[in-house]
Design an enzyme around this catalytic site. Structure first.
Site, PDB file in Angstrom:
ATOM      1  N   GLU A   1      30.419  17.968   5.778  1.00  0.00           N
ATOM      2  CA  GLU A   1      30.273  17.493   7.155  1.00  0.00           C
ATOM      3  C   GLU A   1      30.157  15.968   7.147  1.00  0.00           C
ATOM      4  O   GLU A   1      29.839  15.351   8.163  1.00  0.00           O
ATOM      5  CB  GLU A   1      29.083  18.147   7.858  1.00  0.00           C
ATOM      6  CG  GLU A   1      27.763  18.011   7.153  1.00  0.00           C
ATOM      7  CD  GLU A   1      26.647  18.744   7.875  1.00  0.00           C
ATOM      8  OE1 GLU A   1      26.378  18.402   9.034  1.00  0.00           O
ATOM      9  OE2 GLU A   1      26.035  19.643   7.279  1.00  0.00           O
TER      10      GLU A   1
ATOM     11  N   CYS B   1      26.230  22.679   7.916  1.00  0.00           N
ATOM     12  CA  CYS B   1      25.769  23.093   6.577  1.00  0.00           C
ATOM     13  C   CYS B   1      26.267  24.483   6.186  1.00  0.00           C
ATOM     14  O   CYS B   1      25.985  24.966   5.094  1.00  0.00           O
ATOM     15  CB  CYS B   1      24.245  23.035   6.507  1.00  0.00           C
ATOM     16  SG  CYS B   1      23.616  21.394   6.872  1.00  0.00           S
TER      17      CYS B   1
ATOM     18  N   HIS C   1      19.183  28.100   3.148  1.00  0.00           N
ATOM     19  CA  HIS C   1      19.646  26.726   3.366  1.00  0.00           C
ATOM     20  C   HIS C   1      18.388  25.881   3.568  1.00  0.00           C
ATOM     21  O   HIS C   1      17.516  26.250   4.378  1.00  0.00           O
ATOM     22  CB  HIS C   1      20.539  26.670   4.611  1.00  0.00           C
ATOM     23  CG  HIS C   1      20.712  25.270   5.118  1.00  0.00           C
ATOM     24  ND1 HIS C   1      21.202  24.270   4.311  1.00  0.00           N
ATOM     25  CD2 HIS C   1      20.398  24.688   6.310  1.00  0.00           C
ATOM     26  CE1 HIS C   1      21.208  23.131   4.996  1.00  0.00           C
ATOM     27  NE2 HIS C   1      20.728  23.358   6.212  1.00  0.00           N
TER      28      HIS C   1
HETATM   29  N1  COA Z   1      -0.508  16.667   6.064  1.00  0.00           N
HETATM   30  C1  COA Z   1       0.163  17.837   6.000  1.00  0.00           C
HETATM   31  N2  COA Z   1       1.107  18.207   6.927  1.00  0.00           N
HETATM   32  C2  COA Z   1       1.331  17.349   7.947  1.00  0.00           C
HETATM   33  C3  COA Z   1       0.665  16.116   8.050  1.00  0.00           C
HETATM   34  C4  COA Z   1      -0.316  15.781   7.065  1.00  0.00           C
HETATM   35  N3  COA Z   1      -0.982  14.643   7.088  1.00  0.00           N
HETATM   36  N4  COA Z   1       1.117  15.499   9.178  1.00  0.00           N
HETATM   37  C5  COA Z   1       2.040  16.314   9.744  1.00  0.00           C
HETATM   38  N5  COA Z   1       2.183  17.434   8.989  1.00  0.00           N
HETATM   39  C6  COA Z   1       3.078  18.574   9.220  1.00  0.00           C
HETATM   40  C7  COA Z   1       3.167  19.011  10.663  1.00  0.00           C
HETATM   41  O1  COA Z   1       2.098  19.836  11.015  1.00  0.00           O
HETATM   42  C8  COA Z   1       4.505  19.730  10.658  1.00  0.00           C
HETATM   43  O2  COA Z   1       4.359  21.008  10.079  1.00  0.00           O
HETATM   44  P1  COA Z   1       4.907  22.300  10.860  1.00  0.00           P
HETATM   45  O3  COA Z   1       6.397  22.072  11.050  1.00  0.00           O
HETATM   46  O4  COA Z   1       4.610  23.425   9.948  1.00  0.00           O
HETATM   47  O5  COA Z   1       4.195  22.353  12.162  1.00  0.00           O
HETATM   48  C9  COA Z   1       5.352  18.927   9.650  1.00  0.00           C
HETATM   49  O6  COA Z   1       4.395  18.142   8.902  1.00  0.00           O
HETATM   50  C10 COA Z   1       6.343  17.971  10.299  1.00  0.00           C
HETATM   51  O7  COA Z   1       5.646  17.256  11.271  1.00  0.00           O
HETATM   52  P2  COA Z   1       6.336  16.893  12.661  1.00  0.00           P
HETATM   53  O8  COA Z   1       5.368  16.153  13.498  1.00  0.00           O
HETATM   54  O9  COA Z   1       6.976  18.119  13.243  1.00  0.00           O
HETATM   55  O10 COA Z   1       7.461  15.903  12.111  1.00  0.00           O
HETATM   56  P3  COA Z   1       8.607  15.131  12.828  1.00  0.00           P
HETATM   57  O11 COA Z   1       8.477  15.114  14.306  1.00  0.00           O
HETATM   58  O12 COA Z   1       8.704  13.840  12.129  1.00  0.00           O
HETATM   59  O13 COA Z   1       9.925  16.013  12.515  1.00  0.00           O
HETATM   60  C11 COA Z   1      11.605  17.192  11.280  1.00  0.00           C
HETATM   61  C12 COA Z   1      10.169  16.665  11.291  1.00  0.00           C
HETATM   62  C13 COA Z   1      11.823  18.001  10.016  1.00  0.00           C
HETATM   63  C14 COA Z   1      11.818  18.110  12.500  1.00  0.00           C
HETATM   64  C15 COA Z   1      12.581  16.002  11.313  1.00  0.00           C
HETATM   65  O14 COA Z   1      12.442  15.281  10.114  1.00  0.00           O
HETATM   66  C16 COA Z   1      14.012  16.400  11.504  1.00  0.00           C
HETATM   67  O15 COA Z   1      14.477  16.559  12.614  1.00  0.00           O
HETATM   68  N6  COA Z   1      14.787  16.551  10.404  1.00  0.00           N
HETATM   69  C17 COA Z   1      16.118  17.061  10.439  1.00  0.00           C
HETATM   70  C18 COA Z   1      16.081  18.567  10.508  1.00  0.00           C
HETATM   71  C19 COA Z   1      17.426  19.132  10.232  1.00  0.00           C
HETATM   72  O16 COA Z   1      18.040  18.709   9.296  1.00  0.00           O
HETATM   73  N7  COA Z   1      17.905  20.090  11.041  1.00  0.00           N
HETATM   74  C20 COA Z   1      19.255  20.506  10.958  1.00  0.00           C
HETATM   75  C21 COA Z   1      19.611  21.378   9.845  1.00  0.00           C
HETATM   76  S1  COA Z   1      18.880  22.950   9.843  1.00  0.00           S
END
Ligand code: COA
Length: 390
Positions: free
Chosen positions: A79, A111, A233
């Site tokens: 991709e 993916c 994945h």
């Molecule tokens: N210690 C432990 N865990 C922690 C933490 C800390 N200090 N602070 C935050 N977290 C956890 C949160 O609770 C959350 O866990 P959960 O998902 O089980 O609830 C996780 O870390 C991520 O936190 P979040 O606030 O949701 O992160 P974010 O808003 O930065 O977004 C993603 C994270 C993964 C959604 C983002 O990086 C993203 O969009 N990535 C791309 C995803 C992708 O590729 N999708 C397409 C293909 S399937």
């Protein structure tokens, strides 16, 4: 006739960023990246590696002279392709020296692409049992500096030989698949970075998994206890665990423990590479096969493929007798141990280096890139590659 994965290799570029240090630089608690998202290291591609070279290096590591002669179909799933017209498969075909009488194409659906390629390869082998098909999944995941997706970037490729009487895993006939037109992740032609609705994407991933799992059980009469492991994945390693947890209580106590322990092993490589999009599921399978010492032939492995946008598939394979003798454990360990860490400022500089888009020529010094196959520059809008082993 059994058809499946005869050989399975991968390539990761030689640079990485430590996620703890990235978190500190972004004023984020490191545990969010290492536990909350589940990533330790993020592979970084230097300017001398692109999806073509990553895939070619992955293929080079597994192909022998018989494969090169018998492969008559190369399917390149990506991709993050480099050309809207010419397929990346043609470059790899040349760089690794395959039989000229081969079909070469590129396929796409986020993916999911490499899974589509495998299913197409199975059909080809069913019609031509002597043939071998080279399936490549290669990507560089870029969301941008200081974005919420940044911690889920990565770079790397998998290469698989699909054949009759496969030495590693025979793919079973029954699978379930699903398509729904949603916007959880996409990358318009004008952008080199992806757009993502992260939370929505997480929800859809789990929804797809649960719909396909239910359909799979209905179709086959099998249940969770029939599986040695489920591989997912992995855009980041916490994602697959979230999906697995939704079904875990369907298994006996022993099944729950086995699947949870094997999931951890299957996420190990991905935790140290990051997201490689098309190759991520197969990197996870590789992590399981190469790192779990007591895996038994005859075991059933479930594979969940998800491509945002969205297409998903749940399918399965049976490990073949002596499969351990056909893995590349030491070579892959070497890829990980010989990597070089870059600081966050160095990563930012490398991330922002791009190829000319105005037709100007450029030449790169490839001395610092240990890969056999590198991008050496561009002339007249054409990428120039070299295989140092020739
Ligand atoms: N210690 C432990 N865990 C922690 C933490 C800390 N200090 N602070 C935050 N977290 C956890 C949160 O609770 C959350 O866990 P959960 O998902 O089980 O609830 C996780 O870390 C991520 O936190 P979040 O606030 O949701 O992160 P974010 O808003 O930065 O977004 C993603 C994270 C993964 C959604 C983002 O990086 C993203 O969009 N990535 C791309 C995803 C992708 O590729 N999708 C397409 C293909 S399937």
């Amino acid at each position: 006739m059994k058809i499946g994965i005869d050989k399975l290799g991968f390539y990761v570029p030689h640079l990485y960023v430590d996620m703890n240090k990235l978190a500190v630089a972004r004023n984020i608690e490191p545990a969010k990246f290492t536990i909350g998202i589940g990533q330790e290291k993020m592979a970084l591609a230097p300017i001398t590696q692109d999806p073509v070279t990553l895939a070619a290096n992955a293929a080079l590591g597994i192909l022998d002279e018989t494969d090169k002669e018998k492969i008559d179909f190369v399917i390149f799933a990506t991709e993050t392709g480099i050309d809207h017209s010419k397929s990346a498969a043609v470059y790899v075909h040349h760089l690794v020296g395959l039989n000229p009488h081969a079909r070469c194409i590129e396929v796409k659906h986020a993916c999911y692409g490499a899974t589509a390629a495998i299913q197409m390869a199975k059909g080809h082998v069913a019609l031509n049992p002597e043939s071998k098909v080279l399936v490549l999944g290669s990507d560089i995941a870029r969301y941008g500096l200081n974005t919420s997706g940044e911690a889920t970037q990565g770079a790397g490729a998998v290469a698989m030989v699909i054949s009759a009487d496969p030495k590693v895993i025979a793919l079973e006939a029954q699978s379930t698949y699903l398509t729904d037109d949603i916007m959880d992740f996409w990358r318009p032609n004008y952008s080199d970075k992806a757009f993502v609705d992260g939370k929505f994407s997480n929800e859809q991933y789990i929804l797809f998994f649960s719909k396909m799992w239910e359909q799979y059980k209905e179709k086959t009469g099998l249940d969770l206890n029939d599986f040695e492991a489920l591989c997912f994945h992995l855009p980041y390693t916490k994602m697959g665990m979230k999906a697995l947890k939704t079904v875990l209580d369907e298994g006996t106590e022993a099944t729950q423990q086995r699947l949870a322990a094997n999931y951890k092993i299957s996420a190990e490589y991905n935790k140290n590479v990051g997201n490689i999009y098309t190759g991520s599921l197969y990197l996870s399978l590789l992590s399981l096969l190469e790192q779990k010492e007591d895996l038994q032939a005859g075991s059933r492995i479930g594979l969940f493929s998800y491509g945002s946008g969205a297409v998903g598939e749940f399918f399965t394979g049976i490990l073949q007798a002596g499969f351990q003798d056909h893995l590349y454990v030491e070579e892959h360990k070497g890829l990980f141990t010989s990597r070089t860490e870059v600081s966050v400022p160095e990563y930012e500089e490398i991330f922002q280096e791009t190829l000319p888009t105005d037709g100007s020529n450029i030449e790169f010094n490839i001395d610092k890139d240990p890969a056999a196959i590198c991008l050496v520059g561009m002339t007249d809008n054409m990428r120039n590659y070299v295989n140092k082993l020739r």
